[in-house]
Scaffold this motif. Sequence first.
Motif, PDB file in Angstrom:
ATOM      1  N   PRO A 237       0.842  -1.219   0.085  1.00  0.00           N
ATOM      2  CA  PRO A 237      -0.097   0.042   0.173  1.00  0.00           C
ATOM      3  C   PRO A 237       0.923   1.225   0.030  1.00  0.00           C
ATOM      4  O   PRO A 237       2.172   1.359   0.535  1.00  0.00           O
ATOM      5  CB  PRO A 237      -0.687   0.067   1.391  1.00  0.00           C
ATOM      6  N   MET A 560      14.728  -3.009   4.368  1.00  0.00           N
ATOM      7  CA  MET A 560      14.052  -2.574   5.556  1.00  0.00           C
ATOM      8  C   MET A 560      13.861  -3.948   6.453  1.00  0.00           C
ATOM      9  O   MET A 560      13.539  -4.044   7.653  1.00  0.00           O
ATOM     10  CB  MET A 560      12.542  -1.949   5.168  1.00  0.00           C
ATOM     11  N   VAL A 572       4.674  -7.636   8.688  1.00  0.00           N
ATOM     12  CA  VAL A 572       3.514  -6.736   8.630  1.00  0.00           C
ATOM     13  C   VAL A 572       3.882  -5.900   7.380  1.00  0.00           C
ATOM     14  O   VAL A 572       5.067  -5.371   7.299  1.00  0.00           O
ATOM     15  CB  VAL A 572       3.318  -5.591   9.851  1.00  0.00           C
ATOM     16  N   LEU A 573       3.285  -5.793   6.391  1.00  0.00           N
ATOM     17  CA  LEU A 573       3.531  -5.049   5.202  1.00  0.00           C
ATOM     18  C   LEU A 573       3.641  -3.558   5.293  1.00  0.00           C
ATOM     19  O   LEU A 573       2.886  -2.931   6.173  1.00  0.00           O
ATOM     20  CB  LEU A 573       2.494  -5.306   3.905  1.00  0.00           C
ATOM     21  N   PRO A 574       4.897  -3.337   4.949  1.00  0.00           N
ATOM     22  CA  PRO A 574       5.112  -1.660   4.965  1.00  0.00           C
ATOM     23  C   PRO A 574       3.946  -0.768   4.185  1.00  0.00           C
ATOM     24  O   PRO A 574       3.771  -1.009   3.245  1.00  0.00           O
ATOM     25  CB  PRO A 574       6.255  -1.270   4.632  1.00  0.00           C
ATOM     26  N   HIS A 575       3.865   0.486   4.804  1.00  0.00           N
ATOM     27  CA  HIS A 575       3.149   1.468   4.086  1.00  0.00           C
ATOM     28  C   HIS A 575       4.000   2.429   3.355  1.00  0.00           C
ATOM     29  O   HIS A 575       5.034   2.963   4.026  1.00  0.00           O
ATOM     30  CB  HIS A 575       1.973   2.103   4.979  1.00  0.00           C
ATOM     31  N   ASN A 577       5.735   5.813   1.750  1.00  0.00           N
ATOM     32  CA  ASN A 577       5.391   7.173   1.781  1.00  0.00           C
ATOM     33  C   ASN A 577       6.220   7.906   0.815  1.00  0.00           C
ATOM     34  O   ASN A 577       5.900   8.825   0.370  1.00  0.00           O
ATOM     35  CB  ASN A 577       5.699   7.825   3.335  1.00  0.00           C
ATOM     36  N   GLU A 581      12.158   4.704   0.392  1.00  0.00           N
ATOM     37  CA  GLU A 581      11.287   4.753   1.779  1.00  0.00           C
ATOM     38  C   GLU A 581      12.491   4.537   2.561  1.00  0.00           C
ATOM     39  O   GLU A 581      12.245   4.992   4.033  1.00  0.00           O
ATOM     40  CB  GLU A 581      10.497   3.579   1.740  1.00  0.00           C
ATOM     41  N   PRO A 595       6.292  -2.412  13.896  1.00  0.00           N
ATOM     42  CA  PRO A 595       4.623  -2.651  13.909  1.00  0.00           C
ATOM     43  C   PRO A 595       4.115  -2.729  15.319  1.00  0.00           C
ATOM     44  O   PRO A 595       4.931  -3.507  16.219  1.00  0.00           O
ATOM     45  CB  PRO A 595       4.596  -3.933  12.870  1.00  0.00           C
TER      46      PRO A 595
ATOM     47  N   VAL B   8       5.318  14.238   2.916  1.00  0.00           N
ATOM     48  CA  VAL B   8       4.633  13.372   3.964  1.00  0.00           C
ATOM     49  C   VAL B   8       5.332  13.685   5.036  1.00  0.00           C
ATOM     50  O   VAL B   8       6.610  13.988   5.175  1.00  0.00           O
ATOM     51  CB  VAL B   8       4.834  11.933   3.612  1.00  0.00           C
ATOM     52  N   ALA B  13       3.191  10.031   9.586  1.00  0.00           N
ATOM     53  CA  ALA B  13       3.238   9.199   8.411  1.00  0.00           C
ATOM     54  C   ALA B  13       2.776   7.830   8.971  1.00  0.00           C
ATOM     55  O   ALA B  13       3.036   7.272   9.927  1.00  0.00           O
ATOM     56  CB  ALA B  13       4.531   9.017   7.600  1.00  0.00           C
ATOM     57  N   GLU B  14       1.844   7.154   7.983  1.00  0.00           N
ATOM     58  CA  GLU B  14       1.485   5.663   8.406  1.00  0.00           C
ATOM     59  C   GLU B  14       2.653   4.860   7.741  1.00  0.00           C
ATOM     60  O   GLU B  14       3.106   5.031   6.677  1.00  0.00           O
ATOM     61  CB  GLU B  14       0.281   5.591   7.359  1.00  0.00           C
ATOM     62  N   LEU B  15       3.331   3.899   8.869  1.00  0.00           N
ATOM     63  CA  LEU B  15       4.388   3.246   8.448  1.00  0.00           C
ATOM     64  C   LEU B  15       4.207   1.922   8.076  1.00  0.00           C
ATOM     65  O   LEU B  15       4.710   1.159   7.393  1.00  0.00           O
ATOM     66  CB  LEU B  15       5.470   3.200   9.622  1.00  0.00           C
ATOM     67  N   TRP B  16       2.897   1.277   8.658  1.00  0.00           N
ATOM     68  CA  TRP B  16       2.718  -0.039   8.376  1.00  0.00           C
ATOM     69  C   TRP B  16       1.312  -0.300   7.827  1.00  0.00           C
ATOM     70  O   TRP B  16       0.463   0.648   8.072  1.00  0.00           O
ATOM     71  CB  TRP B  16       2.847  -0.799   9.584  1.00  0.00           C
ATOM     72  N   ASP B  17       0.886  -1.494   7.287  1.00  0.00           N
ATOM     73  CA  ASP B  17      -0.127  -1.642   6.515  1.00  0.00           C
ATOM     74  C   ASP B  17      -1.164  -2.012   7.609  1.00  0.00           C
ATOM     75  O   ASP B  17      -1.220  -3.251   7.949  1.00  0.00           O
ATOM     76  CB  ASP B  17      -0.111  -2.611   5.327  1.00  0.00           C
ATOM     77  N   HIS B  21      -5.694  -6.244   4.402  1.00  0.00           N
ATOM     78  CA  HIS B  21      -6.381  -6.468   3.032  1.00  0.00           C
ATOM     79  C   HIS B  21      -5.851  -7.558   2.490  1.00  0.00           C
ATOM     80  O   HIS B  21      -4.846  -8.064   2.495  1.00  0.00           O
ATOM     81  CB  HIS B  21      -6.485  -5.220   2.223  1.00  0.00           C
TER      82      HIS B  21
END
Lengths: 704, 211
Positions: A237, A560, A572-575, A577, A581, A595, B8, B13-17, B21
């Motif tokens: 994501p 990472m 946990v999948l990273p988000h 930005n 990254e 996480p 950002v 910031a959002e770092l983890w999902d 989903h």
Amino acid sequence: MLVDLPGGWSPLLGRLAWSQIPYANPILAPLFVAVVIGAIIVLGLITYYGKWTYLWKEWLTTVDHKKLGVMYIIIGLVMLFRGFIDGLMIRTQQVWAVGPHSSGVFGSLHGYLTPFHFGQVYSAHGLIMILLAATPLLVGFMNIIVPIQIGARDMAYPYLNALGLWITAAAAALIMISLFVGDFAHNGWFEYAPIFEMQYSPGVGVDYWIWTLQLVALGTTLGGINILATVIKMRAPGMTWGKLPIFVWASLSANVIALTSFPALQVALGLVAADRYLGAHFFTAGMGGNLMLYTNLFWIWGHPEVYFVILPAFGMMSEIFPTFSEKPLFGYITMVLASMAIAGVSWLVWLHHFFTMGAGPYVNTAFSVATMLVGIPTGVKVFNWAFTMYRGRLTFNAAMLWAIGALFLLLIGGMTGMMLAIPAINYMVHNSVFVVAHFHSMLLVIVYAIFGSVLYWFPKVFGFKLDEFWAKTMFWLFSAGTALVFVPMYMLGFMGMTRRLEYVFNTGWQSYLDVMEFGIVVYTLSVLAFFILLYVSVRDHAKNRVGADAWGTSRSLEWMTHSPVPFYNFAVLPHINERDEVAWRRQHGIDNVRPEHYDDIHMPNNTGVAIILGGLTFVLGFALTWRIWWLCIVSLLAIIVLMIIRSFRGDPGYIVTGAELQRMEEEAYRREAQIADSHHSHPVSGGVVGNAMAYQRNDSSKRL
Amino acid sequence: MSSHASTVDPKKAELWDTHHHTHDVISTRTLGYFLYLLSDGMLFATLFAAYGVLSYQHSYFGGPTPAEFVKPWYTFAQTIALFLSVLAYGFGMNALKHKNKSGLINGMLAAFVLGVVFLVLDIHDMNHLYSMGITLASSGGMSAFIVLTQVHATHIFFGLIWILVMIAQVMTKGFTEETVGRLLTLRMFWHLQAVIWVFVYIFVYLWGYIS
């Protein structure tokens, strides 16, 4: 309808007979004994240490993209070694068989290889180096790195991925077995019409060539589909197209080429097979066949294929330069556009491989201009890499040296390529060793990028760095060998030496050939240095362990997660930005944020079907080569039935629970903390993503 | 890119999902299969190119040319059989939308039977050529003619096997994520083969008849 076969044929064994085993050959027979002894030792050691179960469960049946990638790379390195030995044999024959007074042994009038054997050696050298060394090595890296760089847990189709590997392995096995059972093609790696017709090449050599290539094409197409779908569908994501790491873009453009161009090869080979097996007249000299149709079909695939192997190498260089310049890649967008432009133009240039076909000035001019167009996006890339290094804080470790070496070779190969793009020059040097030196310069760009990547990504995959001293020794030996072999080769090309000579008539060329032979000896030393490098690094691996960010200055997502990468890649999948990254998180001091909680994840099961299908395709290829029809039918039916059974059973996968993940993650973090304590060196701060500051330094306020 | 400014805020910031989903299995599969079909399209494009090069008068080397044996109405019957097969498959897929298992199986069976009709007509045609002494080995032009049409027929043959497998899977497993995904990919395959047949019919049979 089936063609008449010269020599015997039996329903049980096809064309296979004892006389096809070259036990009287003074080179192959001892080699065969050595291979058998080597195989017995390896199998014995595996049995002695009781590793069969481990091998089967962890490697042979795996669908983990990292392990499959490692196996691709092992196949690639083994075949690279085989191809290198072929190169050594070619150089030795040419330095030996100069002039009418040169001696000859082993039944050869001059040198030690008969013309037929020499033909097989250079044909196998070419085919192996491009399709069974460079291609698996690059596919292996794409397999390992692409899913991690986009923040995925695996490829889109893990089972298909395993299938692609085992089909490639079957192809490698098929070309290796041609050493000891029958012959290989002796007409060059891309063959010519009509010499590959049954009439002129009655042996099984061309048939081995057809089915080896056909299997490689199949495996690469499957792999290409997988990478494309993975990049399109599996990105983490927040990872928009503009944030895609540059190696992923390079892989994407390369696999667009693979997907679209390999079918042309498959058709070309299929039609050759129709000629040889069914008596068709596609490429025959009479009966309405068309010789140049073959050459056109082959190179319609062949030139895109060249860019299929060079684009991932460009992507590797684009990852190495920023990391060791501590700056973001210069010109990200232009780099992406350049990759896509190269992929597009790759379709418009095939005819420059045979300007001498006589298509006329208009056609040749069009293809000449198209070929020169390739120089524009490639030039953009060269400047981007140079500007990435400009005012960066450069670290000249071995990986960086290989990348810089690749850059220099690209300049040499690119400039000579521009020369060859001019039909007037091309007519003069067509099929001379000048052309050979040119494309070796280009393919060595790939080899340099691959060795740079081996050093660069090794710690990510295995958790420890390779030894710097031996890596640099290997680099300098390899570079010296490159200069010593290929500078004289360019010169000889201008002097008019044609390619593929098993006997060199001009004694005036002896001194150049001597230098080249010395160069290949230096190359051999670099191969030795590589083996020492592996030995020393594995011996000292405890000292060289690394944490997640092995280089301290890396930028993309693969740095990472832990080193070695756990089977689930990211707990946990990273988000995402930012484009770089990891560099962004490090710069803002949030790279240690973990996480908060772990959810259950779903992973695919291992399967033995892929390796069995790979084995069956090998049997099919072998049976087709030797025309053992019953075995063809049996293996083909077995493949179809196995696929249907697999589709009924499917794969429900399995769940890794959040608690289990948390336990494994905490263990990994503990291990990394120990490594950090033992090293006591804090990684230097990386480049800034935004605002393009070249590097962070307290006394400097200069900006680029 | 020097203009690429950080937008950002790292503190927020959002770092983890965090929203767990799952990705869509069916759309991933159909995408991959679509990519495969592109390569299949390239395969036929190359074969058409070879046919184009080998369909000059001299390619037939004085032997028989398609103009001498092609029967457009016979091949038109093949065309209709294949198109009706695709149509029947389409009705079956329409039944899938209403979760109507028997409707789907009827559609697939009809598609299968019509596909067999197509293939039988093709084999009969090839036998007819063979009895006239026309084979792959007659000339370069005939090699191109026979290989192009028979590669298409081979695709149809494997498609028919696949239809049978899918009928069995729907009967035993019902509409699962896997079977529905496969029904969709098979539909793409079947449609593409019909589209390619249009080109075969026009460029090989009709063009061969009039030239």
